[in-house]
Design an enzyme around this catalytic site. Structure first.
Site, PDB file in Angstrom:
ATOM      1  N   HIS A  82      36.136   1.784 -14.027  1.00 21.03           N
ATOM      2  CA  HIS A  82      36.118   0.889 -12.869  1.00 21.03           C
ATOM      3  C   HIS A  82      34.691   0.681 -12.399  1.00 21.03           C
ATOM      4  O   HIS A  82      33.920   1.623 -12.284  1.00 21.03           O
ATOM      5  CB  HIS A  82      36.949   1.487 -11.722  1.00 21.03           C
ATOM      6  CG  HIS A  82      36.977   0.620 -10.505  1.00 21.03           C
ATOM      7  ND1 HIS A  82      37.863  -0.430 -10.379  1.00 21.03           N
ATOM      8  CD2 HIS A  82      36.210   0.615  -9.398  1.00 21.03           C
ATOM      9  CE1 HIS A  82      37.641  -1.039  -9.221  1.00 21.03           C
ATOM     10  NE2 HIS A  82      36.648  -0.429  -8.605  1.00 21.03           N
ATOM     11  N   ASP A 161      46.906  -0.128   0.321  1.00 22.25           N
ATOM     12  CA  ASP A 161      45.511  -0.532   0.169  1.00 22.25           C
ATOM     13  C   ASP A 161      45.367  -2.038   0.364  1.00 22.25           C
ATOM     14  O   ASP A 161      44.430  -2.509   0.983  1.00 22.25           O
ATOM     15  CB  ASP A 161      44.959  -0.130  -1.202  1.00 22.25           C
ATOM     16  CG  ASP A 161      43.565  -0.686  -1.397  1.00 22.25           C
ATOM     17  OD1 ASP A 161      42.673  -0.290  -0.625  1.00 22.25           O
ATOM     18  OD2 ASP A 161      43.366  -1.540  -2.273  1.00 22.25           O
ATOM     19  N   ARG A 168      40.572  -4.488   6.966  1.00 25.80           N
ATOM     20  CA  ARG A 168      39.165  -4.082   6.996  1.00 25.80           C
ATOM     21  C   ARG A 168      38.248  -5.293   6.902  1.00 25.80           C
ATOM     22  O   ARG A 168      37.208  -5.368   7.561  1.00 25.80           O
ATOM     23  CB  ARG A 168      38.857  -3.122   5.834  1.00 25.80           C
ATOM     24  CG  ARG A 168      39.397  -1.713   6.055  1.00 25.80           C
ATOM     25  CD  ARG A 168      39.403  -0.930   4.746  1.00 25.80           C
ATOM     26  NE  ARG A 168      38.071  -0.790   4.174  1.00 25.80           N
ATOM     27  CZ  ARG A 168      37.828  -0.601   2.875  1.00 25.80           C
ATOM     28  NH1 ARG A 168      38.836  -0.523   2.012  1.00 25.80           N
ATOM     29  NH2 ARG A 168      36.605  -0.489   2.434  1.00 25.80           N
ATOM     30  N   SER A 183      40.201   3.612  -1.209  1.00 25.01           N
ATOM     31  CA  SER A 183      40.745   2.340  -1.675  1.00 25.01           C
ATOM     32  C   SER A 183      40.685   2.253  -3.208  1.00 25.01           C
ATOM     33  O   SER A 183      41.676   1.956  -3.886  1.00 25.01           O
ATOM     34  CB  SER A 183      39.951   1.192  -1.034  1.00 25.01           C
ATOM     35  OG  SER A 183      40.188  -0.032  -1.683  1.00 25.01           O
ATOM     36  N   LYS A 187      44.102   3.098  -6.150  1.00 21.02           N
ATOM     37  CA  LYS A 187      44.582   2.150  -7.174  1.00 21.02           C
ATOM     38  C   LYS A 187      44.464   2.737  -8.578  1.00 21.02           C
ATOM     39  O   LYS A 187      45.332   2.542  -9.426  1.00 21.02           O
ATOM     40  CB  LYS A 187      43.794   0.837  -7.061  1.00 21.02           C
ATOM     41  CG  LYS A 187      44.236   0.014  -5.855  1.00 21.02           C
ATOM     42  CD  LYS A 187      43.379  -1.224  -5.656  1.00 21.02           C
ATOM     43  CE  LYS A 187      42.034  -0.845  -5.082  1.00 21.02           C
ATOM     44  NZ  LYS A 187      41.289  -1.950  -4.468  1.00 21.02           N
TER      45      LYS A 187
HETATM   46  N1  URA Z   1      36.631  -2.112  -4.019  1.00 17.96           N
HETATM   47  C1  URA Z   1      37.850  -1.730  -3.599  1.00 17.96           C
HETATM   48  O1  URA Z   1      38.804  -1.779  -4.347  1.00 17.96           O
HETATM   49  N2  URA Z   1      37.985  -1.289  -2.329  1.00 17.96           N
HETATM   50  C2  URA Z   1      36.955  -1.216  -1.472  1.00 17.96           C
HETATM   51  O2  URA Z   1      37.154  -0.806  -0.349  1.00 17.96           O
HETATM   52  C3  URA Z   1      35.692  -1.625  -1.914  1.00 17.96           C
HETATM   53  C4  URA Z   1      35.559  -2.054  -3.208  1.00 17.96           C
END
Ligand code: URA
Ligand code: CA
Length: 433
Positions: A82, A161, A168, A183, A187
């Protein structure tokens, strides 16, 4: 439990219990805590921060707020990768087949891009016919036979999320390390990989603006991964200039194929090898990084990675003629050369602004509803540290419109030519558990 007491506790700088965090996430996902109370809590977290235990509890609660993917039907150690965001970041398209060629199964769920340029799915869809919606069964079967599949994120992965991120975004609480770390990791954990390689990027337009913050984010995520029983490591890479040469969806597929043919730009290939070596080691296909790197180099040089890329494209419905003859991908109606205004050394090519310049051509989305034009974008001929002569082409703009004034203005303002020698650094640090 009352939400107002939880807000007050965090406001006053105390740590929340796992039960309190679970209460918030479960009830917010279910719709029984209103946005205004969660907004207040997010702002309190922004100012008061969270302990490692709190961040871990928050991540677990978000990861289990919806569907979790079970990849146990895939043989081997599944390693996910990621990036926290980049411009022209084509690494996944190269890494997926290359790491698969080394025997590591790549079962990847990717996202679309918002802003800047497209995400991995948008890039893959630049190949005519390519399908990113496979059933879970098709996905698992393809990874077992081909060792690689990349599909779109399923609708109900970490819904907490999704809701929190949207909140946010409109309450100025995105830039919080505990919230970003939870966050991202929620995932990744919900998506089922056994091991996770993180690329935390630094640059003016990245989430992390400096090395200190990037290290803190990386260490936080590595720790969360460990506590969740997922082997996790992070590299901190530079994103002050775009990665590689191509920015734009078809152009990046073209670039990825060039990389798989052994003709890739130096910085992009270096990042591929650094991330790929870590993936091969975490996937236990190599005892050490040096051997892993050698395996990657060999599988690129002997054409195995390119062959797997072609099979992967075919398996997901893509037209392999575009892989065999990647020039077919270059379909923009116009090409414009963007020339150096003066002689000197390139000091800066501000990544996010160059990303916006490509987005204005149609390579990215301003809003979720925007449709991407796969053909358009930018190909750099020069990078930071290169010497240029006035009038020399710095880059080519691929467009489907004649008016590119806004793109040219952004490029002019964000490519700085000066006198100093510049030695760009690509990998700033490596964080392991
Ligand atoms: N990428 C994400 O998936 N979440 C965040 O809060 C910031 C970057
Ligand atoms: Ca690129």
């Amino acid at each position: 439990m009352r939400m107002v007491d939880i807000i007050e506790k965090k406001r006053d700088g105390q740590a929340l219990s796992t039960a309190e965090i679970q209460f918030v996430i479960e009830n917010y996902t279910a719709g029984s805590i209103p946005d205004y109370q969660v907004s207040a809590l997010l702002m309190a977290i922004f100012y008061q921060d969270m302990t490692d235990d709190e961040i871990t509890a928050l991540t677990q609660a978000m990861a289990t707020s919806g569907e979790t993917i079970d990849l146990s039907a895939i043989e081997g150690i599944k390693v996910d990768k990621h990036s926290t965001g980049g411009v022209g970041d084509t690494t996944t398209l190269i890494l997926a087949p290359l790491v698969a060629a080394c025997g590591v199964p790549v079962a990847k769920m990717s996202g679309r891009g918002l802003g800047h340029t497209g995400g991995t799915l948008d890039k893959l869809e630049a190949i005519p016919g390519f399908k990113v919606e496979l059933s879970k069964e098709e996905f698992i079967q393809q990874v077992n036979t081909l060792k690689v599949s990349v599909i779109g994120q399923s609708g109900n992965l970490a819904p907490a999320d999704k809701k929190l991120y949207a909140l946010r975004d409109v309450t100025a609480t995105v830039d919080s390390i505990p919230l970003i770390a939870s966050s991202i990791m929620s995932k990744k954990i919900a998506a089922g990989a056994d091991a996770i390689v993180l690329d935390v990027t630094i640059g003016e337009g990245a989430f992390m603006k400096n090395l200190e913050d990037a290290k803190r984010l990386a260490k936080t995520m590595v720790r969360i991964g460990k506590l969740a029983n997922r082997a996790t490591m992070a590299i901190i890479s530079d994103m002050s200039e775009p990665l590689g040469e191509a920015i734009g969806n078809s152009l990046e597929v073209y670039e990825a194929i060039q990389c798989l043919q052994g003709k890739g730009p130096k910085d992009l290939m270096e990042l591929v090898y650094v991330l790929g070596s870590q993936m091969v080691v975490l996937g236990q296909k190599s005892p050490d990084l040096a051997t892993a790197r050698q395996m990657l180099t060999e599988n690129l040089a002997n054409g195995t990675a390119l062959k797997i890329f072609k099979e992967f494209v075919a398996a997901q419905g893509g037209d392999v003629r575009y892989v065999e003859e990647p020039e077919k991908l270059l379909t923009a109606q116009y090409q414009f050369e963007f020339k150096a205004a003066k002689t000197g050394i390139i000091q800066k090519m501000v990544a996010n602004e160059i990303g916006v310049a490509a987005m204005l051509l149609g390579a990215g989305r301003k809003t979720k509803e925007d449709v991407i034009d796969p053909a358009v974008g930018i190909v750099l001929h020069k990078k930071v540290g290169d010497t240029v002569t006035a009038g020399e082409s710095l880059l080519t703009i691929y467009a489907n419109q004649e008016n590119i004034a806004e793109t040219e203005r952004l490029l002019f303002e964000n490519i700085i030519i000066g006198k100093d020698a510049v030695e760009p650094v690509l990998i700033h640090d490596i964080i392991t558990a």
